[in-house]
Every structure is written in C-alpha cells, then in structure tokens.
Scaffold this motif. Sequence first.
Motif, PDB file in Angstrom:
ATOM      1  N   ASP A  52      36.686  38.806  30.920  1.00 39.04           N
ATOM      2  CA  ASP A  52      36.174  40.068  31.444  1.00 39.04           C
ATOM      3  C   ASP A  52      35.118  39.822  32.522  1.00 39.04           C
ATOM      4  N   ARG A  53      34.230  38.860  32.257  1.00 37.17           N
ATOM      5  CA  ARG A  53      33.162  38.565  33.214  1.00 37.17           C
ATOM      6  C   ARG A  53      33.720  38.043  34.523  1.00 37.17           C
ATOM      7  N   VAL A  54      34.705  37.113  34.411  1.00 39.47           N
ATOM      8  CA  VAL A  54      35.296  36.533  35.617  1.00 39.47           C
ATOM      9  C   VAL A  54      35.981  37.612  36.452  1.00 39.47           C
ATOM     10  N   ILE A  55      36.753  38.483  35.780  1.00 42.76           N
ATOM     11  CA  ILE A  55      37.461  39.543  36.508  1.00 42.76           C
ATOM     12  C   ILE A  55      36.465  40.529  37.117  1.00 42.76           C
ATOM     13  N   ALA A  56      35.393  40.824  36.357  1.00 44.68           N
ATOM     14  CA  ALA A  56      34.381  41.749  36.883  1.00 44.68           C
ATOM     15  C   ALA A  56      33.706  41.169  38.120  1.00 44.68           C
ATOM     16  N   ASP A  57      33.350  39.870  38.055  1.00 44.66           N
ATOM     17  CA  ASP A  57      32.709  39.229  39.203  1.00 44.66           C
ATOM     18  C   ASP A  57      33.648  39.206  40.402  1.00 44.66           C
ATOM     19  N   TRP A  58      34.932  38.881  40.144  1.00 45.93           N
ATOM     20  CA  TRP A  58      35.911  38.848  41.236  1.00 45.93           C
ATOM     21  C   TRP A  58      36.059  40.246  41.843  1.00 45.93           C
ATOM     22  N   SER A  59      36.102  41.265  40.984  1.00 45.35           N
ATOM     23  CA  SER A  59      36.318  42.633  41.462  1.00 45.35           C
ATOM     24  C   SER A  59      35.171  43.091  42.357  1.00 45.35           C
TER      25      SER A  59
END
Length: 483
Positions: A414-421
Amino acid sequence: MESMTTSRLNDAEISKPSLVLVVDDEPSICWGFERMLGEEGHRVITASTAEEGLRLAATERPALVLLDVRLPGMDGITALPQFLEVTHSAPVVVMTAFGDLDTAVAAVQRGASDYLTKPFRLDDALKLCRQAIRATAENERPSPAPVIRIHRGETLIGQSAAMQQAFRQIALVANSDLSVLITGETGTGKELVAAAIHRHSHRSNMPYLPIAPVSLSPDLIESELFGHVRGAFTGAAENRPGLFEQADGGTVLLDEIGDLPLSIQVKLLRILESGQYSRVGEVQFRQCNVRVLAATNADLRQAVQRGEFREDLYYRLNGVHVHLPPLRERLEDIALIAEYVLQTLQYPNAETALDQELLHELQSRPWFGNVRELRNAVEHAAVVARGRSLSITDFPSAQAGRLDSTAAQGNELDRVIADWSRGALAKQAIEGGSLHEELMKAIEPTLLRIVLQETGGNRAKAAEILGIHRGTLRDRLRGYGME
C-alpha cells in the motif's frame, strides 16, 4: 579457520616483510597464520599464553600482534594494554570465538586496532594483517582508541557471523562522529544498534532522541524537526525549538528514514554537511552539533532510482552501513535469545528450559517478526508454562506470525503504491497522460514475467492463472516487448 587456500589480493596491498606475533592456544590457528603470512614473506612467532607472548613481544618487538581473548592464565583483554606498552603501540588485532558486544567494545576501549571473530575467512584476515603491517612499516601506527564507556545489560545478542560483524562495526564506529545507516527487517533490532552506538560514544551523557518521521504530522514535520518562530504559520503562537535543537551535542536516530519527505531531506542534508538549519519562518541559519543515525527496512538505493530519496543524502547517511539479518538467517542465535528472555523473566532453570526437540521446532519457524516476535513468543510460553520446562504447545501458533507478515507485506505494498501514485500525479499535472495506464506499465510486466517463470513458459497455464485469454496475454507480451 577455513581451508588454507586463499585468493591473492592485488600487489599494491602486499606489505614489506615484518615480524608478526600470534598469541593463541589453538595450534591450528598458529599454524594457519604461520603458513599464510609466511607465504607473504613475513616471519611469524607464536605463543600459547599471554604471559609467554608478552615476553616475546618485549624482546622481539613485533610489527603486529594477533591476540586471542580466551587464553589459559591471563586473558587477552586484560593483557592488551601491556602488549601495547611493550611493543610501543604496535597494532594489536583481538581474536575471539566468543564475541559479544561488550567484548568488542572492551577490545577497542583498551586500544585494539581491530577485532576478528572466529571462524574467519582467510582473505579477510590476510587483508587486515596487510593493512596493519603497512601502517607499522610506514610509521603510522594507529593510536589507542578513545575510551568508550561499557554498559551492561545489552540486549543485542548473537553468536552468528552476521551479528559478530555488527558488534565489530558498532565497537569501531561508536566513538566517531560518522553517520551510520542501519538496515534490516522489522523486529531485527535496528533501534538497539542505534542506542548501543550512542551509549558507547563520547556523546553518551548528552541527549539521544529516536525520531520516527512517519509518526509526525505531514503538515508539521518540518516544524517538529527544526522548530518554528512565532507567526510562521497559523497556530504558531510562540517560538519553539525543534527536535534537532533539543538534541544538540547528542545523537538523533531517524527511524524509517525512507519516509522522510523530499523537502525535509534537503534540510537534513544541510545539517549533515554544515551543521546548519533554520526554524520554519526564520531567515538566518542556526548551528547545531548532532550525530545522525538512520534506520530503515526499505531499500534506499531503489528509492533513489525511483526519485523518492536524494542520492547525495543517501551517500552522506551511509558513512558506515550496519545490516542486521532476519532471524531465519541466523538460526544459531535463537537459543541464546530465548535463554536471555527467560533469564530477564527470572524463569526457573532458564538455561535448560528449552530441550533440543523444542529448539529444533523453533528453528523451523519463519519468524517474520524476527527477534521481536521470538521475544514475545517466549514471554507468552513462560506465562503458560508456569515454571515447568517449556513445550511447543506453550508457544503461540506460527501461523500468527505468517498472518502478521502478510499484513505487513500488504501495508508495505500500500505504501509503495501510494508513494508511486503521488509522484505520478505530480508528473501528470505537468505532462498529462493516463494514470491507470502508467500504473499498468509499471506493474504488469513484472507480474507477467514471474507467472511465466513459475509455469515454465507455458502461456496457456499462465493465462489461466492470470485470469485472461491466451490471446490477450500474447498481445500484452508483445506490447511490452517481452515476446
């Protein structure tokens, strides 16, 4: 010690012939150094006790002393200052098969130039000897290390090679002002490493502040770290010092450094390079003297490649890198840790509370939560067992750890996707484009590659697992250039 076959380092590292004294009651160790260093052209003399070694050192004046800790009669740590005195501070390398953090720190405290844990790789030992001999030949003998305070009750425990290396690094770096990057999975003990570095440093009686940036309010993180002046923002009714200012003269641990916003990374870099910072709303710079330690369970190099972490800050933080392996990669430490926990609980017969069958079962568990999970499991078992010998039924189910790991992995994803987004949204505002399409391009090729690897290249099976038509899979492989 490993086989006597060893690779040669480059010619520039070969030192001039010198006399080396090896003090060890294991004949195989003495023989190994005689052969290894003899092939380099050095003369090696040996002694089996510290007393005999001191007599030889006084008459022969060796360029290097290799000194074992556990010796009959006087031990190596006690004898170390005397070797430095009779050899006029020739480098002394301490060797031990029973390494712990106190031993490593005591060796450095008493003037050892380095610390070698048995069993050791010959290439490592040879390189260390060459460096020490060269320093003596060039009349650049290292001066005795500054005094490092020794504190009992350390909870960093381990006899594994990886933990011995961590102890060595802590001992050697503690009394410097170098930044240290501490890496490892959650629960491996990164905060304990940071606390030990501070505790054994010349800053030990100054403030030590562990800070987790992710726990701070995103809107106020700059103010929390560096302080603010009155009127800097709504609600700033008075001047307020930040955490760095409060830690002046001491040590700051930035836990999960990878979560630090890029805007704050710039200010942190300035502190590391010049000791300067400014409060929010302030024009002039202030000065502070703080040692910065950083910890993370993320791969900062990948964060640098993704543009989420400054490359210059990464290299500045990474003055020394201490890595803590997961518990599943150092199974020999499980019994030591469990016995230590039971002793702190004052559990009856803590040393014999775990039989071999139980220990084997504990070593077969994955321990996704690492030392923290093991400690909690042992405490749980001690409460259930009520003083009797422990059994596997006293421990919580291993499945709980797996569930915790799955949740942790989900949170990390979730954190990785949030940062990427967030990064992609900022980029889209400038360049435009389809955010969903960009996400698929970032994720789908890796997914397709892994599934095809697992199915041995069987596209029909891969398409079934992916839940798409075989023709769709073919088109997507072609589109990503993966045909």
